[in-house]
Design an enzyme around this catalytic site. Structure first.
Site, PDB file in Angstrom:
ATOM      1  N   GLY A  48       0.784  -1.224   0.000  1.00  7.78           N
ATOM      2  CA  GLY A  48       0.000   0.000   0.000  1.00  7.78           C
ATOM      3  C   GLY A  48       0.816   1.275   0.000  1.00  7.78           C
ATOM      4  O   GLY A  48       0.384   2.275   0.571  1.00  7.78           O
ATOM      5  N   THR A  49       1.974   1.273  -0.665  1.00  9.62           N
ATOM      6  CA  THR A  49       2.767   2.508  -0.676  1.00  9.62           C
ATOM      7  C   THR A  49       2.109   3.585  -1.524  1.00  9.62           C
ATOM      8  O   THR A  49       2.190   4.780  -1.191  1.00  9.62           O
ATOM      9  CB  THR A  49       4.199   2.239  -1.173  1.00  9.62           C
ATOM     10  N   ASN A  50       1.453   3.218  -2.610  1.00  8.46           N
ATOM     11  CA  ASN A  50       0.713   4.216  -3.381  1.00  8.46           C
ATOM     12  C   ASN A  50      -0.507   4.711  -2.602  1.00  8.46           C
ATOM     13  O   ASN A  50      -0.875   5.881  -2.696  1.00  8.46           O
ATOM     14  CB  ASN A  50       0.291   3.650  -4.730  1.00  8.46           C
ATOM     15  N   MET A  53      -3.814  -6.608  -7.335  1.00  7.13           N
ATOM     16  CA  MET A  53      -3.273  -7.663  -8.194  1.00  7.13           C
ATOM     17  C   MET A  53      -4.320  -8.702  -8.559  1.00  7.13           C
ATOM     18  O   MET A  53      -4.056  -9.906  -8.584  1.00  7.13           O
ATOM     19  CB  MET A  53      -2.070  -8.322  -7.512  1.00  7.13           C
ATOM     20  N   LEU A  82     -10.534  -7.599 -12.647  1.00 10.15           N
ATOM     21  CA  LEU A  82     -11.916  -7.219 -12.410  1.00 10.15           C
ATOM     22  C   LEU A  82     -12.709  -7.524 -13.669  1.00 10.15           C
ATOM     23  O   LEU A  82     -12.278  -7.216 -14.778  1.00 10.15           O
ATOM     24  CB  LEU A  82     -12.014  -5.734 -12.053  1.00 10.15           C
ATOM     25  N   ASN A 108      -5.980   3.343 -12.810  1.00  7.54           N
ATOM     26  CA  ASN A 108      -4.915   2.419 -12.412  1.00  7.54           C
ATOM     27  C   ASN A 108      -3.573   3.099 -12.634  1.00  7.54           C
ATOM     28  O   ASN A 108      -3.434   3.960 -13.514  1.00  7.54           O
ATOM     29  CB  ASN A 108      -5.004   1.151 -13.265  1.00  7.54           C
ATOM     30  N   HIS A 144       0.376   2.176 -13.647  1.00  5.07           N
ATOM     31  CA  HIS A 144       1.083   1.066 -14.279  1.00  5.07           C
ATOM     32  C   HIS A 144       2.536   1.458 -14.543  1.00  5.07           C
ATOM     33  O   HIS A 144       2.810   2.576 -14.994  1.00  5.07           O
ATOM     34  CB  HIS A 144       0.401   0.705 -15.604  1.00  5.07           C
TER      35      HIS A 144
END
Length: 206
Positions: free
Chosen positions: A14-16, A90, A93, A107, A109
């Site tokens: 969860g760094t972002n 990860m 969906l 998202n 990337h």
């Protein structure tokens, strides 16, 4: 006018997510992270959300993926979200979920899309000895990393290249670019391009 409500989907550290909590989250303010959902119960990002006082939930695939997607979508709608941010989520969906939140999922990337979509983007770039990699924030559609691009930033590569060092540099860009993209979307400065279906116009001026 109420806050622009953001939910973040994670699978790991969860760094972002932390970058969003640090840079855009403001309870009762213009942008608020109102929920964090994880595909894994042991994801460290859940602890980051809890420390920030943000509601959390876990949605593992225990049967059909469509059932997980439906439950996750119901939870997001209950949170009354304006934007869903995939930040290290990860899991795939399904089209029903993407259609349910069409135009409201972004998202981040680790490549300059459309180059190197999908998994192992950095490794594949190094294997091909490209001169630059980068980070892309894009809307999510039913394709593989094929949605409209909001922001991109390149990173030059030199060889020999160490994957771990590149990943660290990429993360640094992600932690700046993703919050910036969310702020632009929340401010209404990202809109469909009438001359180019499938693309967006971004007002990234000061």
């Amino acid at each position: 006018m109420g806050a622009f409500r953001v939910a973040v989907l994670i699978s790991g550290a969860g760094t972002n997510l932390q970058a969003l909590l640090d840079q855009v989250h403001s309870p009762g303010g213009p942008i608020e992270v109102v929920g964090v959902a994880s595909s894994r119960p042991d994801a460290a990002g859940l602890e980051r959300a809890a420390r920030a006082g943000v509601e959390t939930a876990v949605f593992e695939i225990e049967g059909e993926r469509s059932e997980r997607d439906r439950a996750l979508g119901d939870w997001l709608e209950a949170c009354e979200v304006d934007l869903v941010v995939l930040a290290g989520f990860m899991e795939l969906l399904g089209p029903d979920f993407i259609g349910r939140f069409a135009g409201r999922i972004v998202n981040v990337h680790p490549s300059l899309l459309p180059a190197f979509p999908g998994l192992r983007a950095i490794e594949r770039a190094v294997e091909q000895r490209v001169g630059a990699i980068g980070v892309t924030v894009h809307f999510v559609d039913e394709g593989m990393d094929s949605g409209a691009i909001v922001l991109q930033e390149p990173l030059e590569l030199s060889y020999p290249a160490r994957i771990a060092e590149i990943e660290e540099r990429v993360h640094g860009v992600e932690h700046r670019l993703l919050p910036r993209a969310v702020r632009l979307i929340a401010a209404g400065r990202v809109r469909p391009d009438p001359a180019n279906p499938g693309a967006v116009l971004v007002d990234d001026g000061d």
